[in-house]
Design an enzyme around this catalytic site. Structure first.
Site, PDB file in Angstrom:
ATOM      1  N   LYS A   6       0.724  -1.323  -0.088  1.00 15.27           N
ATOM      2  CA  LYS A   6      -0.244   0.006   0.066  1.00 15.27           C
ATOM      3  C   LYS A   6       0.787   1.361   0.049  1.00 15.27           C
ATOM      4  O   LYS A   6       2.099   1.225   0.445  1.00 15.27           O
ATOM      5  CB  LYS A   6      -0.929  -0.094   1.300  1.00 15.27           C
ATOM      6  CG  LYS A   6      -0.237   0.172   2.396  1.00 15.27           C
ATOM      7  CD  LYS A   6      -0.059   1.802   3.122  1.00 15.27           C
ATOM      8  CE  LYS A   6       0.801   1.566   4.549  1.00 15.27           C
ATOM      9  NZ  LYS A   6       1.444   2.831   4.760  1.00 15.27           N
ATOM     10  N   VAL A  92      10.557  -4.808   3.381  1.00 23.23           N
ATOM     11  CA  VAL A  92      10.337  -4.995   4.745  1.00 23.23           C
ATOM     12  C   VAL A  92      10.597  -3.715   5.539  1.00 23.23           C
ATOM     13  O   VAL A  92      11.621  -2.991   5.405  1.00 23.23           O
ATOM     14  CB  VAL A  92      11.350  -6.215   5.423  1.00 23.23           C
ATOM     15  CG1 VAL A  92      11.160  -6.215   6.942  1.00 23.23           C
ATOM     16  CG2 VAL A  92      10.930  -7.328   4.749  1.00 23.23           C
ATOM     17  N   GLY A  95       7.499   0.984   4.935  1.00 27.39           N
ATOM     18  CA  GLY A  95       6.270   1.772   5.048  1.00 27.39           C
ATOM     19  C   GLY A  95       5.288   1.609   3.935  1.00 27.39           C
ATOM     20  O   GLY A  95       4.460   2.379   3.557  1.00 27.39           O
ATOM     21  N   ALA A 101       0.086  -6.877   4.640  1.00 27.05           N
ATOM     22  CA  ALA A 101      -0.424  -7.674   3.648  1.00 27.05           C
ATOM     23  C   ALA A 101      -0.195  -9.257   3.925  1.00 27.05           C
ATOM     24  O   ALA A 101      -1.102  -9.973   3.374  1.00 27.05           O
ATOM     25  CB  ALA A 101       0.612  -7.382   2.491  1.00 27.05           C
ATOM     26  N   ASP A 133      -3.300  -1.185   9.166  1.00 26.10           N
ATOM     27  CA  ASP A 133      -3.500  -1.436   7.843  1.00 26.10           C
ATOM     28  C   ASP A 133      -4.058  -2.801   7.537  1.00 26.10           C
ATOM     29  O   ASP A 133      -4.200  -2.839   6.122  1.00 26.10           O
ATOM     30  CB  ASP A 133      -2.028  -1.452   7.246  1.00 26.10           C
ATOM     31  CG  ASP A 133      -1.454   0.015   7.524  1.00 26.10           C
ATOM     32  OD1 ASP A 133      -2.079   0.929   7.879  1.00 26.10           O
ATOM     33  OD2 ASP A 133      -0.136   0.059   7.453  1.00 26.10           O
TER      34      ASP A 133
HETATM   35  P1  ATP Z   1       3.723  -0.115   8.082  1.00 26.12           P
HETATM   36  O1  ATP Z   1       3.536   0.393   6.756  1.00 26.12           O
HETATM   37  O2  ATP Z   1       2.319  -1.180   8.021  1.00 26.12           O
HETATM   38  O3  ATP Z   1       3.933   0.820   9.080  1.00 26.12           O
HETATM   39  P2  ATP Z   1       6.075  -1.384   7.256  1.00 26.12           P
HETATM   40  O4  ATP Z   1       5.819  -1.652   5.814  1.00 26.12           O
HETATM   41  O5  ATP Z   1       6.967  -0.241   7.523  1.00 26.12           O
HETATM   42  O6  ATP Z   1       4.691  -1.231   7.829  1.00 26.12           O
HETATM   43  P3  ATP Z   1       6.611  -4.158   7.560  1.00 26.12           P
HETATM   44  O7  ATP Z   1       7.317  -4.543   6.581  1.00 26.12           O
HETATM   45  O8  ATP Z   1       5.086  -4.624   7.776  1.00 26.12           O
HETATM   46  O9  ATP Z   1       6.777  -2.357   8.064  1.00 26.12           O
HETATM   47  O10 ATP Z   1       7.133  -4.720   9.187  1.00 26.12           O
HETATM   48  C1  ATP Z   1       7.608  -3.827  10.258  1.00 26.12           C
HETATM   49  C2  ATP Z   1       8.195  -4.802  11.187  1.00 26.12           C
HETATM   50  O11 ATP Z   1       7.165  -5.883  11.672  1.00 26.12           O
HETATM   51  C3  ATP Z   1       9.360  -5.739  10.626  1.00 26.12           C
HETATM   52  O12 ATP Z   1      10.500  -4.999  10.892  1.00 26.12           O
HETATM   53  C4  ATP Z   1       9.320  -7.201  11.247  1.00 26.12           C
HETATM   54  O13 ATP Z   1       9.833  -7.042  12.466  1.00 26.12           O
HETATM   55  C5  ATP Z   1       7.626  -7.286  11.824  1.00 26.12           C
HETATM   56  N1  ATP Z   1       6.996  -8.319  10.969  1.00 26.12           N
HETATM   57  C6  ATP Z   1       6.239  -9.061  11.617  1.00 26.12           C
HETATM   58  N2  ATP Z   1       5.611  -9.902  10.564  1.00 26.12           N
HETATM   59  C7  ATP Z   1       6.065  -9.640   9.260  1.00 26.12           C
HETATM   60  C8  ATP Z   1       5.657  -9.991   8.108  1.00 26.12           C
HETATM   61  N3  ATP Z   1       5.138 -11.089   7.822  1.00 26.12           N
HETATM   62  N4  ATP Z   1       6.526  -9.364   7.095  1.00 26.12           N
HETATM   63  C9  ATP Z   1       7.413  -8.467   7.460  1.00 26.12           C
HETATM   64  N5  ATP Z   1       7.595  -7.838   8.716  1.00 26.12           N
HETATM   65  C10 ATP Z   1       7.187  -8.465   9.576  1.00 26.12           C
END
Ligand code: ATP
Length: 296
Positions: A6, A92, A95, A101, A133
């Site tokens: 997203k 990962v 954002g 997802a 989210d």
């Molecule tokens: P958001 O935009 O929803 O705030 P993000 O995209 O910045 O999140 P994510 O990739 O969702 O970040 O991951 C944030 C943290 O969540 C990671 O550093 C990890 O430790 C933890 N996590 C737990 N489950 C997962 C998963 N299935 N995939 C990725 N990270 C995960």
């Protein structure tokens, strides 16, 4: 199953609530950049991960996909002993809601595997427990999010948005970025983005130029404070002719809007050539939310 990344085309962050969340008004868009999640009945609950940033994803019960399986198993009286395999394409801690997802894909997958036949609303209700989210990752498309982002209203828009995502490493912690925003606001007045009316009007009219101009994210100054190098990436994208460039959610991914797919491909190549970011991806939106798809 697959579930999309997203973007927040608009993100205004309100007050810090007593429950630790912030009130949000946001316009989400789901992008054609997907994590694939495969579920198989097994002797125990396990998580394996492959792909970009796989080593950063927890393999224990804290993984959001594992939490989704456990939550739905408890709610429906099913057996949570599932082998979860995740193929990551969503950055990962970028954002782009990669973890959400995966949780959304796991919810849809369990529903199919167990034949529980839950409605999208029931799945979204479970998803909201896991993360703000997750309901949007199930929903997909373009939607207005309120509350802490989990209350969704579909946005009727026309046309396709052509995006380039500039990925940076390491990721940024979402709580750290919100913490920096709170710190900045405590220290003095901080500019805030206005309401999402301009973004919604631009989407309604399929006016990419107006959309580029109206993109806004209250978390961007905080993300830039924690990662100053993102500023030159945003400048570079605009100098290359992007219609708009914005930090995605809590960053550090930068989302760059192009006027059409051809120009987006050229922008992606130019940004890759500049070497200011770890990787560049092309993705268009909006796309559907988490879905069962044939494994390939
Ligand atoms: P958001 O935009 O929803 O705030 P993000 O995209 O910045 O999140 P994510 O990739 O969702 O970040 O991951 C944030 C943290 O969540 C990671 O550093 C990890 O430790 C933890 N996590 C737990 N489950 C997962 C998963 N299935 N995939 C990725 N990270 C995960």
């Amino acid at each position: 199953m697959r579930a999309p990344a997203k973007l927040n085309l608009h993100l205004s962050v309100g007050r810090l609530r007593p429950d630790g969340f912030h009130d949000l008004v946001t316009v989400f868009q789901a992008l054609g950049l997907y994590d694939q999640v495969t579920l198989t009945r097994a002797d125990e609950l396990t998580v394996t991960v492959e792909g970009e940033g796989a080593d950063l994803v927890p393999l224990d019960a804290t993984n959001l996909a594992a939490r989704a399986v456990c939550l739905l198993a408890a709610r429906t009286g099913n057996d949570a002993r599932i082998a979860i395999h995740i193929r990551k394409d969503i950055p990962v801690a970028g954002g782009c809601a990669g973890g959400s997802a995966d949780a959304a894909a796991a919810l849809v997958g369990c529903d199919a595997l167990w034949g529980t036949d839950l409605t999208r609303d029931q799945l979204a209700d479970a998803g909201a427990v896991l993360g703000s989210d997750v309901p949007f990752s199930l929903h997909g498309g373009t939607a207005l999010g309120t509350g802490r982002g989990e209350q969704l209203t579909p946005v009727l828009g026309q046309g396709n948005c052509c995006w380039v995502l500039a990925l940076s490493e390491p990721g940024l912690s979402t709580p750290a970025v919100y913490g920096e925003l709170d710190r900045q606001r405590h220290a003095g007045p901080v500019g805030v983005v206005s309401d999402p009316a301009e973004v919604l009007a631009a989407l309604r009219q399929a006016d990419a130029v107006a959309l580029g101009r109206s993109l806004g994210n209250d978390l961007q100054p905080a993300a830039l404070a924690l990662r100053p190098a993102l500023r030159s990436l945003l400048d570079a994208a605009r100098e290359l002719g992007a219609l708009g460039a914005i930090v995605s959610g809590s960053g550090p991914t930068v989302a760059v809007l192009a006027r059409d797919a051809t120009y987006a491909d050229a922008l992606a190549a130019a940004l890759t050539g500049q070497g200011q970011c770890a990787a560049v991806r092309r993705a268009d939106g909006p796309v559907a939310g988490a879905r069962v798809v044939e494994a390939h």
